[in-house]
Design an enzyme around this catalytic site. Sequence first.
Site, PDB file in Angstrom:
ATOM      1  N   ALA C 237       0.188  -0.137   0.748  1.00 55.42           N
ATOM      2  CA  ALA C 237       0.377  -0.304   2.193  1.00 55.42           C
ATOM      3  C   ALA C 237       1.354   0.722   2.763  1.00 55.42           C
ATOM      4  O   ALA C 237       1.934   1.531   2.026  1.00 55.42           O
ATOM      5  CB  ALA C 237       0.863  -1.715   2.473  1.00 55.42           C
ATOM      6  N   HIS C 238       1.561   0.636   4.060  1.00 55.65           N
ATOM      7  CA  HIS C 238       2.388   1.645   4.745  1.00 55.65           C
ATOM      8  C   HIS C 238       3.842   1.615   4.271  1.00 55.65           C
ATOM      9  O   HIS C 238       4.405   0.582   3.999  1.00 55.65           O
ATOM     10  CB  HIS C 238       2.321   1.524   6.263  1.00 55.65           C
ATOM     11  CG  HIS C 238       2.545   0.178   6.831  1.00 55.65           C
ATOM     12  ND1 HIS C 238       2.226  -0.128   8.127  1.00 55.65           N
ATOM     13  CD2 HIS C 238       3.031  -0.955   6.299  1.00 55.65           C
ATOM     14  CE1 HIS C 238       2.527  -1.383   8.353  1.00 55.65           C
ATOM     15  NE2 HIS C 238       3.004  -1.899   7.275  1.00 55.65           N
TER      16      HIS C 238
END
Lengths: 343, 343, 343
Positions: C237-238
Site C-alpha cells: 500500500a501507499h
Amino acid sequence: VKASEIAQLVEGELEGGADPEVEGVAPLDRAGPRDLSFLAHPKYLSYVDASGAGALLIARALAARAADGRPRIVVRDVHGALARLLPALYPPRPHASGIHPTAVIGAGAVLGEAVEIGPYVVVGAGATLGDRVRLDAHVVVGARCGIGDDAVLHAHVTLYPGVRVGARTILHAGVRAGVDGFGYAFVGGAHRKVPQVGSCVIGADVEIGANTTIDRGSVGATEIGDGVKIDNLVHIAHNVRIGAHSVVIAQVGIAGSTTIGRGVTLAGQAGIPGHITIGDGATIGAQAGVFGDIPPGAVYSGYPARPHKESLRSQAGLARLPSLVKRIRALERALFGKESGEA
Amino acid sequence: VKASEIAQLVEGELEGGADPEVEGVAPLDRAGPRDLSFLAHPKYLSYVDASGAGALLIARALAARAADGRPRIVVRDVHGALARLLPALYPPRPHASGIHPTAVIGAGAVLGEAVEIGPYVVVGAGATLGDRVRLDAHVVVGARCGIGDDAVLHAHVTLYPGVRVGARTILHAGVRAGVDGFGYAFVGGAHRKVPQVGSCVIGADVEIGANTTIDRGSVGATEIGDGVKIDNLVHIAHNVRIGAHSVVIAQVGIAGSTTIGRGVTLAGQAGIPGHITIGDGATIGAQAGVFGDIPPGAVYSGYPARPHKESLRSQAGLARLPSLVKRIRALERALFGKESGEA
Amino acid sequence: VKASEIAQLVEGELEGGADPEVEGVAPLDRAGPRDLSFLAHPKYLSYVDASGAGALLIARALAARAADGRPRIVVRDVHGALARLLPALYPPRPHASGIHPTAVIGAGAVLGEAVEIGPYVVVGAGATLGDRVRLDAHVVVGARCGIGDDAVLHAHVTLYPGVRVGARTILHAGVRAGVDGFGYAFVGGAHRKVPQVGSCVIGADVEIGANTTIDRGSVGATEIGDGVKIDNLVHIAHNVRIGAHSVVIAQVGIAGSTTIGRGVTLAGQAGIPGHITIGDGATIGAQAGVFGDIPPGAVYSGYPARPHKESLRSQAGLARLPSLVKRIRALERALFGKESGEA
C-alpha cells in the site's frame, strides 16, 4: 500558495502569527521549509519537533499536545482537509480528448463527446461510452459494454462482454470485470462448466484497485453499489451484491451469491463465504474468517469470526493457555494426588 | 422454449399441468413470468412464494417442501440441469475464425485450422497453436509455447516461453503462466537469482481464473492435471503438481514443489506450504493453514490445519475459553483459598 | 559439459571416480543418465536410490547419508551451486536490442543505448530508459518514469506516471506500480478520494512477481529497497518502505505507511497492518496476522502474531482444549459434586 489561502480553502484557522509560502505537502520526516506537513494521528506526535516542515496542518484534537512555534492550520478533519487541498496544490493532468489512431473500435460502438482513448485500446462491437470517458493504453472493452460519463479505466483493464460501469467510476490497471464465475456441475467424474450468462453492473463513483477481479453473475447479476471503494487484489465472485458506500480492503475474497449491505467495511484479507448476508454498517476485521450471516452494525473479527470483544477475550485466553494447563495440573495434583494422563 | 422441451433436455419431470414458454433463467428474487427460476438449496425455500418466476427448476429433495402451484421441472441435480440448459437458452458466441491484421506472429509459428486471433495479439517465434484456438485481444504467447485444439485465452493473458496448454482449456484475463519461480541463493549478503529453467505444463479441459499466476519449474516442470479448475487470484509456485480434476478456489496459495493429488478441493484463501503432499480426494477448508502432508480423503481445516472435526471442537473450546478461565479460578478458590497469580 | 568442469565451476569436489558428460539438470524423480540431479534437503534422501540421474550434486551435510555409487559433486550450498551452474547449462536468451515498429514512444522520452522494446509497448512522454532496458510486449510505461540500466519489464507490466525503477530490476508480467493508494475522506456520507500525489521508487536488483501491486505514496513515497525480492500477487500500500534485501513471499499484504526493515522475511499470505514498524532481520510466519511493531530479529507467527515459540505453545494448547474441558469437569465433579453450568 500562502498558508492563509490554504486555511481559507480548508476552513481551518491559521495560528502562529506568520503566513509562509507553501509549495507542497510532505510527511513530517521528509518535509522542508517550503512544505506543509500534517498531523492526524497521535502516533506521530513525536515526529513534530524534528520535522523541517515550514508549516503544519493539524487536527484540533491534537493541537494542544503538539507544542510547536511553527505556523499551523488547525482543522477538525485532517484527511478531509487534504482531500480539498491536494487537488489545488497538485492539479490532476487535464483531460485530453481524442482517439489514438491505433485504437480498434468495434462495429456499432457509440462514443460520447470528448472521450480520451489511448494507444491500442480495443472497444468491442456495440459498446457505449459516455462523455469524457477515458480509456488508457491497452484497455479492452468487451462487446455491448456500457461506460458512464467521466469514468476512467487505467491501462490494461479488461471488461468482458456486457459489463456496465457507472459515471465517474475509476478502474485501476489490471481490473478484470465480468469474468466467468467458478461454477461447475460434477457429472461423470468431471467438472462440467455451468455457463455463466449473468451480468456485471458496477455503480457510479466507484473506485476499484489494481488487479482486482469481479465475476459476472451465473444467472442474474453481480452488483457493485454506488460509491463503493474496493482496494487491490480483491476477489468478488458471481452474484455477489455490495451495497452503496461500502469499503473493501486489499486481498479480501467474497464467495458467490453473498449480499454485503450498505456502508460495510471489510478489512484486508478477510474471507467471506458464499450465500450469506452481511448487514448494513457492519465491520469485518482483517483476516477474519466469516462463517455465517452478520447482523447490521456488528463488528466481527478472528477465525472463526465472532463479535470483536469476544474474539479479543478468546485471543487473550489463547495467549495464556500454557499457563492454564499448568493451573489445571496443580489442581489435579492437589485434588487427586496426580495429574490426568490425558495430555 | 416450452417448459416441456426443457424438461426433456434435462431429463426432468414437468409437474403442475401447464406448459409455459420460457425465455430465460433468473434467480428467484428477480425472475419474471417469462423466466424459469431454480431452487437447489433449502436456504432459498422462503424466496419461492414471493418469486415472480413463471416456472421452477427444483431439486427432487426439496420438491415436497416447496408447496407451490407453479409449473415445475423436478430434477435430481439442479446444477447439472443448468449446465445442460443454459447453453441451449444462451448460445455462446460463435467461433469466428480469422487473424486480426494487427496480430504479430513470430517466425516459425505454426497455426492450426480456423484459429481466431484478436487485435494486438503477439505470438512468439516457434509457437504452435492447435485448431480453432481462440486468442482474445492483447494475449501474449511466448516463444515455443504449444496450445491445444479449441483452447480459449481471454484478453491480456501472458504465456512465458515454452508453456504448454492442453485442448479445450480456458485461461481467463490476466492469467500469467510460466513465470519465473521465487528461487534465490543467499550469497555474500544478497539474494542471487537461481535461473528458473523448468517448464509449465497445463492439461486439457482445465479452466484458470482471472489474474491467477503459475510459475514455471525451477528445473523440471510445474504441472496442472487434466480437468483441474482453478479460480481467480490463485498463486501456484514452481514445481507444484496438481492431479486431475482437482479444484482450487480463489486466492489459494501453493508453495514450491508441493504435490496435490487427484480430486482434491482447496477452499478459498487456504495456504499450502512447500514440499508436502496432499492425498487424492482430500479437502482443505477455507483459510486453512496447512503444515504437513495430508492423507488421502481427509478433510482438514483451521490454523494450524487439523482434521475438521477436531478443528471444530477446538474452535468451540476457543469460544468458551473465557468461561474456562472463570471455572479454573473457582476451583482454585475452593481448593487453595485463592486464585493462582499467574493470569 | 563434463562433471569435472561443473565441479570446478561450483567449487565442489567430484567424487566417485567417473567423469560423465552432463546435458541438463533435473529433479531426482525425472532425471536420466545424461542429467545431473541434486540433493539439498534430507526429505528427498529416499529418492536417491531410484533416481536415474547420471550424476548428483549433493550438500556436504547429506553426503554421508546418501550412500550411492554414482559420480557426485559435493558442495556446501546446493542452491548457491545451482545459481552458478544453471546459467552455464541454460544460457538466457541473448539481449536483442531494437525497437519494434509498433511501439509508441511519447514526446521527449529518452532511450538509452541498445534498449529492447517489444511489440505494442507504450512509453509515456518524458520517460527515461537506461541502457539495455528490455520492455516486453504490451508494457505500458507512464509519463516521466525512469528505468535504470539492464532492467527487464515482462509483458503487460504497467507503470503509472513518475515511477522509478532501479538498474537490473526485474518486473514480472502484470505488475502494477505507482497505483493510486486507497485513501478517502468520509465527507457528507460518502468517501471522497484523497488525491494520491506521492511517488513510487523501486531500487536496484529488485525482482517483483507476477500481478503484484504497489501503490504510489499519498504524499511522500512508497519505497522498495535495493535487492528486495517480492513474489507473486503481493499487495503493497501507499507510503510503505521496505528495507534492502528483504523478502516478501506470495500473497502477503502490507497496509499503508508501514516500515519494513532490512533483511526481513514476510512469509506467504501474512497480513501486515498500517503504520507499524518491522525491525531489521525479523521473520513473520506464513498467514500470520501482525498487530503491532515487531522488534529486530524477532520471529513471529500465528493469529494474532506472537513470538513463534509462544505461538507454537498456544497452538499445542488449542489442540488439547477439548481434553482440558474434560479435566476441568472432572475437577468440578470431585470438588463441587457437579459440573459448572457455564458450558
